[in-house]
Design a protein around this motif. Structure first.
Motif, PDB file in Angstrom:
ATOM      1  N   ASP A 125       9.456 -12.433 -16.780  1.00  0.00           N
ATOM      2  CA  ASP A 125       9.007 -13.822 -16.742  1.00  0.00           C
ATOM      3  C   ASP A 125       8.118 -14.062 -15.531  1.00  0.00           C
ATOM      4  O   ASP A 125       8.380 -13.558 -14.429  1.00  0.00           O
ATOM      5  N   GLU A 126       7.079 -14.864 -15.757  1.00  0.00           N
ATOM      6  CA  GLU A 126       6.113 -15.145 -14.696  1.00  0.00           C
ATOM      7  C   GLU A 126       6.788 -15.789 -13.489  1.00  0.00           C
ATOM      8  O   GLU A 126       7.631 -16.678 -13.614  1.00  0.00           O
ATOM      9  N   GLY A 127       6.399 -15.321 -12.301  1.00  0.00           N
ATOM     10  CA  GLY A 127       6.891 -15.905 -11.060  1.00  0.00           C
ATOM     11  C   GLY A 127       8.256 -15.421 -10.616  1.00  0.00           C
ATOM     12  O   GLY A 127       8.749 -15.855  -9.574  1.00  0.00           O
ATOM     13  N   THR A 128       8.898 -14.533 -11.357  1.00  0.00           N
ATOM     14  CA  THR A 128      10.223 -14.040 -10.969  1.00  0.00           C
ATOM     15  C   THR A 128      10.097 -12.948  -9.922  1.00  0.00           C
ATOM     16  O   THR A 128       9.029 -12.358  -9.714  1.00  0.00           O
ATOM     17  N   ARG A 129      11.223 -12.657  -9.283  1.00  0.00           N
ATOM     18  CA  ARG A 129      11.255 -11.619  -8.252  1.00  0.00           C
ATOM     19  C   ARG A 129      10.923 -10.249  -8.837  1.00  0.00           C
ATOM     20  O   ARG A 129      10.317  -9.405  -8.173  1.00  0.00           O
ATOM     21  N   LEU A 130      11.316 -10.044 -10.087  1.00  0.00           N
ATOM     22  CA  LEU A 130      11.050  -8.747 -10.717  1.00  0.00           C
ATOM     23  C   LEU A 130       9.549  -8.485 -10.826  1.00  0.00           C
ATOM     24  O   LEU A 130       9.100  -7.346 -10.657  1.00  0.00           O
ATOM     25  N   VAL A 131       8.779  -9.526 -11.105  1.00  0.00           N
ATOM     26  CA  VAL A 131       7.328  -9.362 -11.196  1.00  0.00           C
ATOM     27  C   VAL A 131       6.759  -8.990  -9.836  1.00  0.00           C
ATOM     28  O   VAL A 131       5.932  -8.071  -9.710  1.00  0.00           O
ATOM     29  N   GLU A 132       7.199  -9.685  -8.790  1.00  0.00           N
ATOM     30  CA  GLU A 132       6.701  -9.412  -7.440  1.00  0.00           C
ATOM     31  C   GLU A 132       7.056  -7.990  -7.003  1.00  0.00           C
ATOM     32  O   GLU A 132       6.215  -7.261  -6.464  1.00  0.00           O
ATOM     33  N   LEU A 133       8.309  -7.590  -7.235  1.00  0.00           N
ATOM     34  CA  LEU A 133       8.741  -6.240  -6.861  1.00  0.00           C
ATOM     35  C   LEU A 133       7.976  -5.190  -7.650  1.00  0.00           C
ATOM     36  O   LEU A 133       7.618  -4.133  -7.119  1.00  0.00           O
ATOM     37  N   SER A 134       7.742  -5.479  -8.926  1.00  0.00           N
ATOM     38  CA  SER A 134       6.996  -4.538  -9.764  1.00  0.00           C
ATOM     39  C   SER A 134       5.585  -4.335  -9.230  1.00  0.00           C
ATOM     40  O   SER A 134       5.096  -3.198  -9.135  1.00  0.00           O
ATOM     41  N   LYS A 135       4.916  -5.431  -8.881  1.00  0.00           N
ATOM     42  CA  LYS A 135       3.535  -5.327  -8.403  1.00  0.00           C
ATOM     43  C   LYS A 135       3.456  -4.532  -7.102  1.00  0.00           C
ATOM     44  O   LYS A 135       2.560  -3.693  -6.926  1.00  0.00           O
ATOM     45  N   ILE A 136       4.402  -4.784  -6.188  1.00  0.00           N
ATOM     46  CA  ILE A 136       4.385  -4.045  -4.919  1.00  0.00           C
ATOM     47  C   ILE A 136       4.635  -2.565  -5.169  1.00  0.00           C
ATOM     48  O   ILE A 136       3.964  -1.694  -4.598  1.00  0.00           O
ATOM     49  N   ALA A 137       5.609  -2.255  -6.033  1.00  0.00           N
ATOM     50  CA  ALA A 137       5.896  -0.852  -6.348  1.00  0.00           C
ATOM     51  C   ALA A 137       4.698  -0.188  -7.013  1.00  0.00           C
ATOM     52  O   ALA A 137       4.381   0.982  -6.726  1.00  0.00           O
ATOM     53  N   ILE A 138       4.003  -0.920  -7.882  1.00  0.00           N
ATOM     54  CA  ILE A 138       2.811  -0.376  -8.550  1.00  0.00           C
ATOM     55  C   ILE A 138       1.730  -0.068  -7.520  1.00  0.00           C
ATOM     56  O   ILE A 138       1.082   0.990  -7.572  1.00  0.00           O
ATOM     57  N   LEU A 139       1.517  -0.984  -6.579  1.00  0.00           N
ATOM     58  CA  LEU A 139       0.496  -0.772  -5.549  1.00  0.00           C
ATOM     59  C   LEU A 139       0.818   0.450  -4.693  1.00  0.00           C
ATOM     60  O   LEU A 139      -0.050   1.296  -4.440  1.00  0.00           O
ATOM     61  N   PHE A 140       2.086   0.572  -4.238  1.00  0.00           N
ATOM     62  CA  PHE A 140       2.479   1.721  -3.416  1.00  0.00           C
ATOM     63  C   PHE A 140       2.370   3.018  -4.207  1.00  0.00           C
ATOM     64  O   PHE A 140       1.855   4.026  -3.718  1.00  0.00           O
ATOM     65  N   ALA A 141       2.869   2.997  -5.450  1.00  0.00           N
ATOM     66  CA  ALA A 141       2.840   4.210  -6.280  1.00  0.00           C
ATOM     67  C   ALA A 141       1.407   4.628  -6.587  1.00  0.00           C
ATOM     68  O   ALA A 141       1.083   5.829  -6.571  1.00  0.00           O
ATOM     69  N   SER A 142       0.531   3.658  -6.873  1.00  0.00           N
ATOM     70  CA  SER A 142      -0.860   3.971  -7.171  1.00  0.00           C
ATOM     71  C   SER A 142      -1.558   4.557  -5.941  1.00  0.00           C
ATOM     72  O   SER A 142      -2.360   5.494  -6.065  1.00  0.00           O
ATOM     73  N   LEU A 143      -1.236   4.007  -4.770  1.00  0.00           N
ATOM     74  CA  LEU A 143      -1.815   4.531  -3.527  1.00  0.00           C
ATOM     75  C   LEU A 143      -1.374   5.969  -3.290  1.00  0.00           C
ATOM     76  O   LEU A 143      -2.202   6.851  -3.010  1.00  0.00           O
ATOM     77  N   VAL A 144      -0.072   6.219  -3.413  1.00  0.00           N
ATOM     78  CA  VAL A 144       0.450   7.573  -3.193  1.00  0.00           C
ATOM     79  C   VAL A 144      -0.127   8.545  -4.219  1.00  0.00           C
ATOM     80  O   VAL A 144      -0.539   9.665  -3.875  1.00  0.00           O
ATOM     81  N   SER A 145      -0.172   8.147  -5.487  1.00  0.00           N
ATOM     82  CA  SER A 145      -0.705   9.012  -6.535  1.00  0.00           C
ATOM     83  C   SER A 145      -2.177   9.327  -6.299  1.00  0.00           C
ATOM     84  O   SER A 145      -2.616  10.471  -6.492  1.00  0.00           O
ATOM     85  N   GLY A 146      -2.946   8.315  -5.880  1.00  0.00           N
ATOM     86  CA  GLY A 146      -4.359   8.526  -5.608  1.00  0.00           C
ATOM     87  C   GLY A 146      -4.587   9.493  -4.472  1.00  0.00           C
ATOM     88  O   GLY A 146      -5.435  10.393  -4.560  1.00  0.00           O
ATOM     89  N   VAL A 147      -3.835   9.327  -3.378  1.00  0.00           N
ATOM     90  CA  VAL A 147      -3.969  10.226  -2.221  1.00  0.00           C
ATOM     91  C   VAL A 147      -3.551  11.643  -2.603  1.00  0.00           C
ATOM     92  O   VAL A 147      -4.222  12.626  -2.261  1.00  0.00           O
ATOM     93  N   LEU A 148      -2.434  11.780  -3.332  1.00  0.00           N
ATOM     94  CA  LEU A 148      -1.975  13.099  -3.765  1.00  0.00           C
ATOM     95  C   LEU A 148      -3.006  13.787  -4.650  1.00  0.00           C
ATOM     96  O   LEU A 148      -3.315  14.974  -4.462  1.00  0.00           O
ATOM     97  N   GLY A 149      -3.542  13.034  -5.623  1.00  0.00           N
ATOM     98  CA  GLY A 149      -4.543  13.610  -6.512  1.00  0.00           C
ATOM     99  C   GLY A 149      -5.772  14.083  -5.758  1.00  0.00           C
ATOM    100  O   GLY A 149      -6.294  15.178  -6.018  1.00  0.00           O
TER     101      GLY A 149
END
Length: 450
Positions: free
Chosen positions: A409-433
């Motif tokens: 659901d929009e605006g929930t904590r799960l959305v915020e946590l998901s976005k932060i995890a996506i940003l960190f994971a994408s950064l790590v994956s990009g650097v590793l690649g």
């Protein structure tokens, strides 16, 4: 001598076409990165309130009782992203007809890699979130952001084989097909059958325009496409699916073969040349105007609406729609409370799904397919190259954020946590690649072309 120069043209045309696509996606990835950083800085600045207020501004369109009113963020996620998915649909159709997915031998490796790259991350996530509210987000780590992935790959220049770039693009196309199916099947919460019937009816008319009546002008498809989008929006099925389905109805055939095209161009060029008159310009020279119209007609008949629309949309999607989506969705507050919750199951599931799951799924699938003798590795690539590409496939970013918005659901904590995890994971994956392809994979730019 002249014949030897003519023969390579078809191959060169394919490679040049892909090279343009690659550069467009790479430049679009840089634009995405800039807008992501801008969103994060804005959302964590003293002006954070204005950031959130801007995207919640209601925009209304309509006449009389036919009114559609939504927050700006929803116009972006439901409207602009439908255009993005329309382009994805065009790319999928092209790849299936003439691209990297057009033959069985070309298809096996990227399809296997994409399936592995979707299934393993989903299993990672589900294993950490089973039985919890956050389990609905299992589709988040399945996605790959092709613009970001190719943008990082472009930094390596000629070190990266062209075959690897084509492979990663094909994997991302199949990945997009998987994401579309997941959105349509698993993230549709309610269904209005009347609206759905209208949408499907519109798609049938679009298909008939192409297959039965041979209509090639884009205006009828645009008008019907808007109706289909609105109907799907009202039906409960996410409106972006309308974009993909509409793309499948766009004509992909030509009305003139190569020899006829060359003959008509040659004749028009001769007419144009013979009509050259001192003191006259094209504006006053009727014969030259007729010749130019003949060239224009030949071009329209020898090209396809699919490639023309795709070519026209690519800059808008790469440099406007996707950066706007990133600016509107990537702005999450990095306060101490959120950072402490990064070790919750939803965050860990996304992080390990994108970073570890993509590597295991993509690389493992390629190794198995090759060992079984089902398909060779792409031209001039090694397993180490494929590992680097697998890491880059973990850059989920925009597609993962898009699915996160649907899963929770929009605006929930799960959305915020998901976005932060996506940003960190994408950064790590990009650097590793980048590191794998830069320091571990063989440098093909130093090899002979033999």
């Amino acid at each position: 001598m002249s014949q030897s120069k003519v023969n390579p043209l078809p191959a060169n045309r394919v490679l040049n076409s892909f090279d343009k696509f690659f550069k467009m996606e790479a430049a679009g990835g840089i634009a995405l990165m800039v807008c992501t950083i801008a969103a994060l800085v804005w959302a964590n600045s003293p002006w954070a309130e204005s950031y959130h207020a801007l995207w919640q501004t209601r925009l209304t369109v309509g006449i009389g009782n036919w009114v559609l009113s939504k927050a700006a963020i929803l116009w972006i996620n439901d409207g602009l992203m439908a255009v993005f998915f329309f382009l994805v649909g065009l790319e999928i159709k092209r790849e299936l007809m003439v691209g990297g997915l057009s033959t069985m031998s070309q298809t096996i490796m990227p399809v296997a890699a994409a399936v592995g790259g979707m299934a393993v991350p989903a299993l990672f996530f589900f294993g950490l979130n089973a039985g919890q509210e956050s389990a609905a987000g299992w589709g988040i780590p399945m996605a790959t952001d092709i613009a970001f992935a190719l943008g990082i790959m472009s930094l390596l220049g000629s070190r990266v084989p062209v075959g690897l770039k084509i492979f990663l693009t094909a994997v991302a196309i199949v990945d997009d097909i998987g994401a579309i199916l997941v959105i349509a099947v698993f993230y549709t919460t309610s269904l209005d059958l009347t609206a759905l019937a209208v949408g499907l009816g519109g798609l049938c008319i679009m298909a008939a325009l192409n297959l039965r009546w041979g209509i090639r002008h884009s205006i009828p498809y645009l008008v019907l496409g808007v109706i289909v989008w609105f109907a799907f929006l009202m039906s409960g099925i996410h409106a972006t699916i309308a974009g993909v389905l509409a793309a499948m109805t766009i004509p992909a055939g030509t009305r003139m073969n190569c020899s006829s095209f060359v003959e008509e161009l040659r004749h028009a060029a001769e007419v144009f040349e013979l009509a050259i008159t001192p003191g006259k310009t094209v504006l006053t020279n009727r014969e030259q105007q007729v010749a130019l119209h003949s060239m224009e007609h030949a071009y329209e008949a020898a090209t396809t609406p699919l490639q023309n629309i795709e070519h026209a949309l690519h800059p808008w999607v790469s440099f406007a729609i996707m950066p706007i989506f990133a600016l509107a969705n990537a702005g999450v507050a990095m306060d101490a409370g959120v950072l402490r919750e990064l070790f919750t199951p939803v965050s860990l599931g996304i992080f390990f799904g994108l970073v570890v799951g993509k590597q295991v799924g993509v690389t493992g699938a390629c190794w198995v397919v090759n060992k079984l003798g089902l398909a060779p590795f792409p031209d001039r690539t090694t397993l180490m190259h494929l590992w680097g590409a697998a890491c880059l496939a973990g850059v989920g970013f925009t597609m993962s954020i898009f699915i996160a918005n649907l899963a929770f659901d929009e605006g929930t904590r799960l959305v915020e946590l998901s976005k932060i995890a996506i940003l960190f994971a994408s950064l790590v994956s990009g650097v590793l690649g980048y590191m794998v392809l830069k320091f571990l994979a063989p440098d093909i730019s130093k090899e002979g072309v033999g």
